[in-house]
Design an enzyme around this catalytic site. Sequence first.
Site, PDB file in Angstrom:
ATOM      1  CB  SER A 208      -0.939  -0.051   1.218  1.00  0.00           C
ATOM      2  OG  SER A 208      -1.927   0.940   1.147  1.00  0.00           O
ATOM      3  CG  ASP A 381      -6.225  -2.737  -3.868  1.00  0.00           C
ATOM      4  OD1 ASP A 381      -6.708  -1.879  -3.113  1.00  0.00           O
ATOM      5  OD2 ASP A 381      -5.051  -3.142  -3.758  1.00  0.00           O
ATOM      6  CG  HIS A 412      -5.567  -2.425  -0.164  1.00  0.00           C
ATOM      7  ND1 HIS A 412      -4.654  -2.171  -1.164  1.00  0.00           N
ATOM      8  CD2 HIS A 412      -5.063  -1.816   0.948  1.00  0.00           C
ATOM      9  CE1 HIS A 412      -3.643  -1.439  -0.685  1.00  0.00           C
ATOM     10  NE2 HIS A 412      -3.876  -1.222   0.592  1.00  0.00           N
TER      11      HIS A 412
END
Length: 438
Positions: A208, A381, A412
């Site tokens: 991320s 995501d 995610h």
Amino acid sequence: MKDVRLVQILIISIAVYYLCPSDTLRLPTNLVNFYTNLMEGFLHSIRSRMDRNVFQDPESFMTTPEIIYHRGYPVEIHHVVTDDGYILALHRIPSGRRESYPQNGTSHLKRRPVFLQHGMMGSDHFWLVSSTNNSLAFILADLGFDVWLGNSRGNTYSRKHVSLDCDKDREFWNFSWDEMGQFDITSSIDYVLNVTREETLAAYIGYSLGCSLFFISAIERPEMNDKVDVMIGFGPTVSAAHLKNYFRLMAPFVKLYQLYQRMFGIGEVHTNDGVLHSITRLICETSEFGAEFGRYWLSHVFGKSDILNNDEYYRLIAHYPAGGSAYTMEHLLQNYNTGESLSYFDYGAEENQKRYGATLPPEYNLTSVTVSVILVHADNDPFAPPEDVSWLKTKLRNLKGSIRMGNPTFCHGDFIWSPHAAELVYLPVTHFLLSAHD
């Protein structure tokens, strides 16, 4: 009726927190103490009235080093001081549970260092959420790598500074993605290479925001491109133009958010032991309804997951969020508003002119990143949707490959909690690393 009361408690608590923030550094000390005591009494009263009928994993109450030791691995705690004075905690897994690896064909492998960096408002616990055989940190250690887990400034493990007190000095929290990338990642990598006496990392693996922080480091400090053999990005949150979680609803109000934070002098947000998150976590851990509410909340951050097991759920909410600066949140919202780009923090026209020589913040030049990059991404995501990943691919000059998750429901959060993460993500990545260093 009990479920209705739980909802009422949560709504009232959130309203009180946002109207009277207890973590402000400008309110009088006696007022802060009174409010803190009031909320502690409130927490005590509701805790005794709730049925604790949901199983909790023992690791919910452990620190990252304790979890590593609990899983049977050696662990070391290191501290690195950044160029601007922040003291960061690094957690090292120097070896696996076994002394040799003949069955894997890796007994000859020199223990090369790999560095794992968590996402926004998280900690290195992200890498330990799942079971041992399904957690990347332990998989890498058992395969013969020297595993280092990073922690960004301001989170649970990195709340110290050479001269500032995070609980008293507002200046401690004056950082955004810019400083976290330029100083935290750079200092951490240099420290690891110095301790291990290696010239390069075998890999930097970011999740991320951990991806953006490395790119910022490589742009601001070009020599970092030569200190990493390969950068591997899971769910790379770089451009946020097509963000699909609830943060996009906050983005149009970023100016109001900034005004609110500055009026109350609030620097820290989403601390793990804060009042709002303590109450939310209490509710999410103490009833079946609460657990469903917690899953619903996570789905609006990480995306809807079909396979978040109970063990992973309770481990995660005990450690996440881990805290950070208000500027870090603002930076995400700003990047959504600016469209397809990765931009420096926007301080407002006057301060931007002083810092950047222009009224608007400049964009980071991602074409300056020369290290080999591999991206791992998913269509479902919300933090790194396909449109933003496609844009990122066009900017990277040395993109060696990408892995797209075939499962249409992979989100995610599944990069850290899916029971299939090892099969779908980690093993393909580790096979690449092993073949690259044979």
